[in-house]
Scaffold this active site. Structure first.
Site, PDB file in Angstrom:
ATOM      1  N   THR A  18       0.828  -1.210   0.000  1.00 39.73           N
ATOM      2  CA  THR A  18       0.000   0.000   0.000  1.00 39.73           C
ATOM      3  C   THR A  18       0.860   1.258   0.000  1.00 39.73           C
ATOM      4  OG1 THR A  18      -1.636  -1.202   1.339  1.00 39.73           O
ATOM      5  CG2 THR A  18      -1.886   1.173   1.224  1.00 39.73           C
ATOM      6  N   ARG A  22       7.613  -2.467   3.006  1.00 43.91           N
ATOM      7  CA  ARG A  22       7.687  -2.532   4.474  1.00 43.91           C
ATOM      8  C   ARG A  22       7.990  -3.947   4.897  1.00 43.91           C
ATOM      9  NH1 ARG A  22       2.756   1.308   6.470  1.00 43.91           N
ATOM     10  NH2 ARG A  22       3.516   3.117   5.334  1.00 43.91           N
ATOM     11  N   SER A 113       5.874   4.005   8.868  1.00 43.93           N
ATOM     12  CA  SER A 113       4.702   4.719   9.358  1.00 43.93           C
ATOM     13  C   SER A 113       4.355   4.421  10.812  1.00 43.93           C
ATOM     14  CB  SER A 113       3.531   4.403   8.431  1.00 43.93           C
ATOM     15  OG  SER A 113       2.438   5.165   8.777  1.00 43.93           O
ATOM     16  N   HIS A 114       3.174   3.878  11.030  1.00 43.85           N
ATOM     17  CA  HIS A 114       2.669   3.658  12.381  1.00 43.85           C
ATOM     18  C   HIS A 114       3.113   2.315  12.937  1.00 43.85           C
ATOM     19  CE1 HIS A 114       0.266   1.946   9.286  1.00 43.85           C
ATOM     20  NE2 HIS A 114      -0.185   1.061  10.148  1.00 43.85           N
ATOM     21  N   LYS A 126      10.021   4.072   0.659  1.00 40.99           N
ATOM     22  CA  LYS A 126       9.135   4.323  -0.474  1.00 40.99           C
ATOM     23  C   LYS A 126       9.679   5.493  -1.281  1.00 40.99           C
ATOM     24  CE  LYS A 126       5.723   7.314   1.706  1.00 40.99           C
ATOM     25  NZ  LYS A 126       4.332   7.696   1.756  1.00 40.99           N
ATOM     26  N   ASP A 277       1.474   9.961  14.156  1.00 37.15           N
ATOM     27  CA  ASP A 277       2.064   8.620  14.113  1.00 37.15           C
ATOM     28  C   ASP A 277       3.570   8.656  13.885  1.00 37.15           C
ATOM     29  OD1 ASP A 277       2.029   9.461  11.480  1.00 37.15           O
ATOM     30  OD2 ASP A 277       1.805   7.425  10.708  1.00 37.15           O
ATOM     31  N   ASP A 279       5.600   8.537  11.333  1.00 40.01           N
ATOM     32  CA  ASP A 279       6.198   9.429  10.333  1.00 40.01           C
ATOM     33  C   ASP A 279       5.437  10.734  10.159  1.00 40.01           C
ATOM     34  OD1 ASP A 279       4.076   8.061   9.186  1.00 40.01           O
ATOM     35  OD2 ASP A 279       4.927   8.137   7.174  1.00 40.01           O
ATOM     36  N   ASP A 281       2.278  11.480   9.317  1.00 41.27           N
ATOM     37  CA  ASP A 281       1.229  11.762   8.338  1.00 41.27           C
ATOM     38  C   ASP A 281      -0.175  11.458   8.855  1.00 41.27           C
ATOM     39  OD1 ASP A 281       1.525   9.032   8.244  1.00 41.27           O
ATOM     40  OD2 ASP A 281       1.914   8.895   6.086  1.00 41.27           O
ATOM     41  N   ARG A 282      -0.266  10.730   9.957  1.00 38.69           N
ATOM     42  CA  ARG A 282      -1.600  10.420  10.492  1.00 38.69           C
ATOM     43  C   ARG A 282      -1.956  11.358  11.630  1.00 38.69           C
ATOM     44  NH1 ARG A 282      -2.782   4.037  10.467  1.00 38.69           N
ATOM     45  NH2 ARG A 282      -1.968   3.603   8.396  1.00 38.69           N
ATOM     46  N   THR A 344      -8.077   2.275  -0.960  1.00 38.27           N
ATOM     47  CA  THR A 344      -7.173   2.588   0.148  1.00 38.27           C
ATOM     48  C   THR A 344      -5.772   2.841  -0.414  1.00 38.27           C
ATOM     49  OG1 THR A 344      -8.422   1.304   1.720  1.00 38.27           O
ATOM     50  CG2 THR A 344      -6.082   1.608   2.197  1.00 38.27           C
ATOM     51  N   GLU A 363      -8.921   9.489   4.986  1.00 42.64           N
ATOM     52  CA  GLU A 363      -9.132   8.052   5.100  1.00 42.64           C
ATOM     53  C   GLU A 363      -9.482   7.690   6.524  1.00 42.64           C
ATOM     54  OE1 GLU A 363      -6.358   5.622   2.396  1.00 42.64           O
ATOM     55  OE2 GLU A 363      -5.084   6.962   3.530  1.00 42.64           O
ATOM     56  N   GLU A 364     -10.180   6.570   6.656  1.00 44.89           N
ATOM     57  CA  GLU A 364     -10.534   6.073   7.974  1.00 44.89           C
ATOM     58  C   GLU A 364      -9.299   5.736   8.812  1.00 44.89           C
ATOM     59  OE1 GLU A 364      -9.606   2.752   8.649  1.00 44.89           O
ATOM     60  OE2 GLU A 364      -8.851   2.674   6.593  1.00 44.89           O
ATOM     61  N   SER A 365      -8.169   5.450   8.142  1.00 47.67           N
ATOM     62  CA  SER A 365      -6.963   5.048   8.857  1.00 47.67           C
ATOM     63  C   SER A 365      -6.209   6.261   9.401  1.00 47.67           C
ATOM     64  CB  SER A 365      -6.071   4.219   7.944  1.00 47.67           C
ATOM     65  OG  SER A 365      -5.735   4.961   6.788  1.00 47.67           O
ATOM     66  N   LYS A 376      -0.729  12.622   3.240  1.00 51.36           N
ATOM     67  CA  LYS A 376      -1.581  13.041   4.342  1.00 51.36           C
ATOM     68  C   LYS A 376      -0.703  13.753   5.352  1.00 51.36           C
ATOM     69  CE  LYS A 376      -1.621   8.309   6.150  1.00 51.36           C
ATOM     70  NZ  LYS A 376      -1.294   7.411   5.055  1.00 51.36           N
ATOM     71  N   ARG A 496      -8.991  -6.569   7.534  1.00 54.45           N
ATOM     72  CA  ARG A 496      -9.666  -5.405   8.094  1.00 54.45           C
ATOM     73  C   ARG A 496     -11.148  -5.497   7.754  1.00 54.45           C
ATOM     74  NH1 ARG A 496      -5.292  -2.824   9.767  1.00 54.45           N
ATOM     75  NH2 ARG A 496      -3.650  -2.115   8.350  1.00 54.45           N
TER      76      ARG A 496
HETATM   77  C1  G16 Z   1      -0.819   3.752   4.399  1.00 55.26           C
HETATM   78  C2  G16 Z   1      -1.459   4.402   3.223  1.00 55.26           C
HETATM   79  C3  G16 Z   1      -2.884   4.756   3.540  1.00 55.26           C
HETATM   80  C4  G16 Z   1      -3.643   3.540   4.018  1.00 55.26           C
HETATM   81  C5  G16 Z   1      -2.911   2.901   5.171  1.00 55.26           C
HETATM   82  C6  G16 Z   1      -3.506   1.590   5.620  1.00 55.26           C
HETATM   83  O1  G16 Z   1      -0.743   4.657   5.460  1.00 55.26           O
HETATM   84  O2  G16 Z   1      -0.774   5.575   2.847  1.00 55.26           O
HETATM   85  O3  G16 Z   1      -3.457   5.285   2.392  1.00 55.26           O
HETATM   86  O4  G16 Z   1      -4.919   3.889   4.426  1.00 55.26           O
HETATM   87  O5  G16 Z   1      -1.577   2.639   4.804  1.00 55.26           O
HETATM   88  O6  G16 Z   1      -3.341   0.651   4.636  1.00 55.26           O
HETATM   89  P1  G16 Z   1      -3.682  -0.864   4.872  1.00 55.26           P
HETATM   90  O7  G16 Z   1      -5.114  -0.899   5.308  1.00 55.26           O
HETATM   91  O8  G16 Z   1      -3.441  -1.469   3.525  1.00 55.26           O
HETATM   92  O9  G16 Z   1      -2.789  -1.393   5.958  1.00 55.26           O
HETATM   93  P2  G16 Z   1       0.584   4.831   6.302  1.00 55.26           P
HETATM   94  O10 G16 Z   1       0.254   5.868   7.314  1.00 55.26           O
HETATM   95  O11 G16 Z   1       0.844   3.459   6.873  1.00 55.26           O
HETATM   96  O12 G16 Z   1       1.607   5.240   5.296  1.00 55.26           O
END
Ligand code: G16
Length: 543
Positions: A18, A22, A113-114, A126, A277, A279, A281-282, A344, A363-365, A376, A496
């Site tokens: 995504t 990772r 990220s998180h 990335k 989070d 990095d 962005d959240r 997503t 996004e919901e995340s 983000k 999910r």
């Molecule tokens: C990344 C993507 C987001 C996505 C999230 C969750 O976020 O940039 O667009 O909503 O992963 O993805 P998944 O449901 O596939 O785990 P981040 O903050 O991890 O870079």
């Protein structure tokens, strides 16, 4: 100093998910693993000779090592100039900002990220394009193809550079500029947000807590909230980025940001709570006694963004990822602007933003952003909230409840089943797909399936089609369940399940979320046969 061509052989697992590649740190630490992937990226970037590149990461364990490697490989691959954050640091939104401001050809963003950090934690790499956003799938697939056939990589044998000192240095023919990781970002925020009004808010005694979860946003939040906007020292907690995030799981949700939740639901809650989070962005927004779902937050920001200088002319449109609740769509309809539904992954917003079709997206995340960058942006979302609070002069929880009263409430929850056997998760999804034709009209407990599909996205700008982006089940009772497999996990598979129900009646808006969603949860479990396929009776995380 000389350029060395190092013979290597491919790794079979370098397909980005995504959001980039990772993996667990030990995977990245295998000899040549990092180099193979970076070489495959550099080989895919067109026009890199003499171009400017940005490099930075969230400071997690292994960040500096990879920054040093990437710098030497950039020099060997003919880049002209690299902008790198001091100590190798750049939050993801700041990297996007720096790429755009300095017209770089793109950037290497080092982050998982998180996901947790440390020697046994996660790491990620990335590539972001010249617009500042994550590379599209056409690019990441090309990287994967190269990585699958790689035979050598190029690296300059220069010594490590001093990343602590701001200024210029050379590696071979390439200039490296070590930059303040915060400055460009602060300058951009000043253009979008009414700093004076927010400073007045703090002067009036407004209290907030920002929990940086020992991750990258600490220095950014301190610089802006405390140094520029006058919030009292101590407003930002866990503000020092640590390689293992101080043991925190740097995911800003009610489960992992539990200290903040406890404070905000306690007797001495400040007026506003927020977290970001790993990095940066959240974002997570908490009003006193009320967690604001990311879906609601996007809807509320869409309603009131025009109160901030950066959005005073109104919004072109708004986009949300498919599993995000439809709350923002209702606001868009009222504003008379278009709402888009994407798969997503932040990368899907980039075309819409570049084409000027949308101004805000989310996004919901826990991701919210705007056309100011192509990622983000956690702290930006918090600042936009503060701007709105400063203008409306209403408590944050009041703003949310008034929003529900005006538009109805989308009760929402997400169930994650983590570390499943990949095969079991794939079988569950395959079985769901096979059932789609027979579900409409079937009753599950109190709910009846109205329609269902496997979400397929046609990009309105380049018309590319991205199929199989998640199973959507719509119930006649204005409820929805969505199933998809995560693309960011690093061990096994994560299922999910996104569950929501719309409630227009304000007298029911204070019902417990679990009570309202119980029939949707039961129906979703029954339809997907989660327990039978996974052997799990309960999700691992509920947010
Ligand atoms: C990344 C993507 C987001 C996505 C999230 C969750 O976020 O940039 O667009 O909503 O992963 O993805 P998944 O449901 O596939 O785990 P981040 O903050 O991890 O870079």
């Amino acid at each position: 100093m000389a350029i060395t061509r190092v013979p290597t052989t491919p790794f079979s697992d370098q397909r980005p998910g995504t959001s980039g590649l990772r993996k667990k740190v030990p995977v990245f630490r295998q000899p040549h693993y990092v180099e193979n992937f970076i070489q495959s990226i550099f080989g895919t970037v067109e026009g890199s000779r003499g171009a400017t590149l940005v490099i930075g990461g969230d400071g997690r364990f292994f960040n500096e090592t990879v920054v040093q490697t990437a710098l030497k490989m950039a020099a060997a691959n003919g880049f002209g100039r690299v902008l790198v954050g001091q100590r190798g640091l750049l939050s993801t939104p700041a990297a996007s900002c720096v790429i755009r401001k300095h017209k770089a050809i793109g950037g290497l963003v080092l982050s998982a990220s998180h996901n947790p950090g440390g020697p046994e934690g996660d790491f990620g790499i990335k590539f972001n394009m010249s617009h500042g956003g994550p590379a599209p799938e056409s690019f990441t697939e090309a990287v994967f193809k190269r990585a699958s056939a790689i035979t050598e990589y190029k690296i300059d044998d220069a010594p490590d550079i001093d990343l602590d000192r701001i200024g210029e240095i050379r590696i071979g023919d390439m200039t490296v500029e070590v930059i303040d990781p915060v400055a460009d970002y602060v300058e951009l925020m000043e253009k979008l947000i009414d700093f004076e009004k927010v400073a007045d808010l703090f002067r009036s005694g407004f209290r907030m807590r920002f929990d940086a979860l020992s991750a990258i946003t600490g220095p950014y939040a301190k610089a802006i909230l405390e140094d520029r906007l006058g919030a009292p020292a101590g407003t930002v907690v866990n503000g020092e980025p640590k390689p293992d995030f101080g043991g925190h799981h740097p995911d800003p949700n009610p489960v992992h940001a539990h200290d903040l939740m406890e404070l905000m639901y306690g007797p001495d809650a400040p007026d506003f709570g927020a977290a970001s989070d790993g990095d940066g962005d959240r974002n997570m927004i908490v009003a006193p006694g009320l967690f604001v779902t990311p879906s609601d937050s996007l809807a509320i920001l869409t309603s009131y963004a025009h109160l901030a200088p950066g959005y005073a002319e109104g919004l072109a449109g708004v986009a949300r990822s498919m599993p995000t609740s439809r709350a923002a769509d209702r606001v868009a309809a009222k504003l008379g602007i278009k709402a888009y539904e994407t798969p997503t992954g932040w990368k899907f917003f980039a075309n819409l933003l570049d084409a000027g079709l949308i101004t805000l997206c989310g996004e919901e995340s826990a991701g919210t952003g705007s056309n100011h960058i192509r990622e983000k942006d956690g702290l930006w979302a918090v600042l936009l909230w503060l701007n709105i609070l400063a203008v409306l002069k209403k408590p944050a929880d009041r703003i949310v409840r008034d929003h529900w009263a005006g538009f109805g409430r989308d009760f929402y929850t997400r169930h994650d089943y983590e570390e499943l056997e990949t095969e079991a998760a794939n079988n569950l999804m395959a079985s769901l797909r096979a059932k789609l034709g027979s579900l409409p009209g079937q009753r599950f407990g109190a709910l009846t399936v109205e329609a269902c599909d496997d979400f397929s996205y046609t990009d309105p700008v380049d018309h590319s089609v991205t199929p199989k982006q998640g199973i959507r089940i719509l119930f006649k009772e204005d409820a929805r369940a969505v199933f998809r497999l995560s693309g960011t996990g690093t061990s096994g598979a994560t299922l999910r399940v996104y569950l929501e129900r719309f409630e227009p009646d304000p007298t029911r808006h204070d019902l417990p979320v679990a009570e309202v969603l119980a029939p949707v949860i039961d129906a979703a479990n029954a339809i997907a046969e989660i327990a039978a396929f996974t052997g799990r009776d309960e999700p691992s995380v509920v947010t």
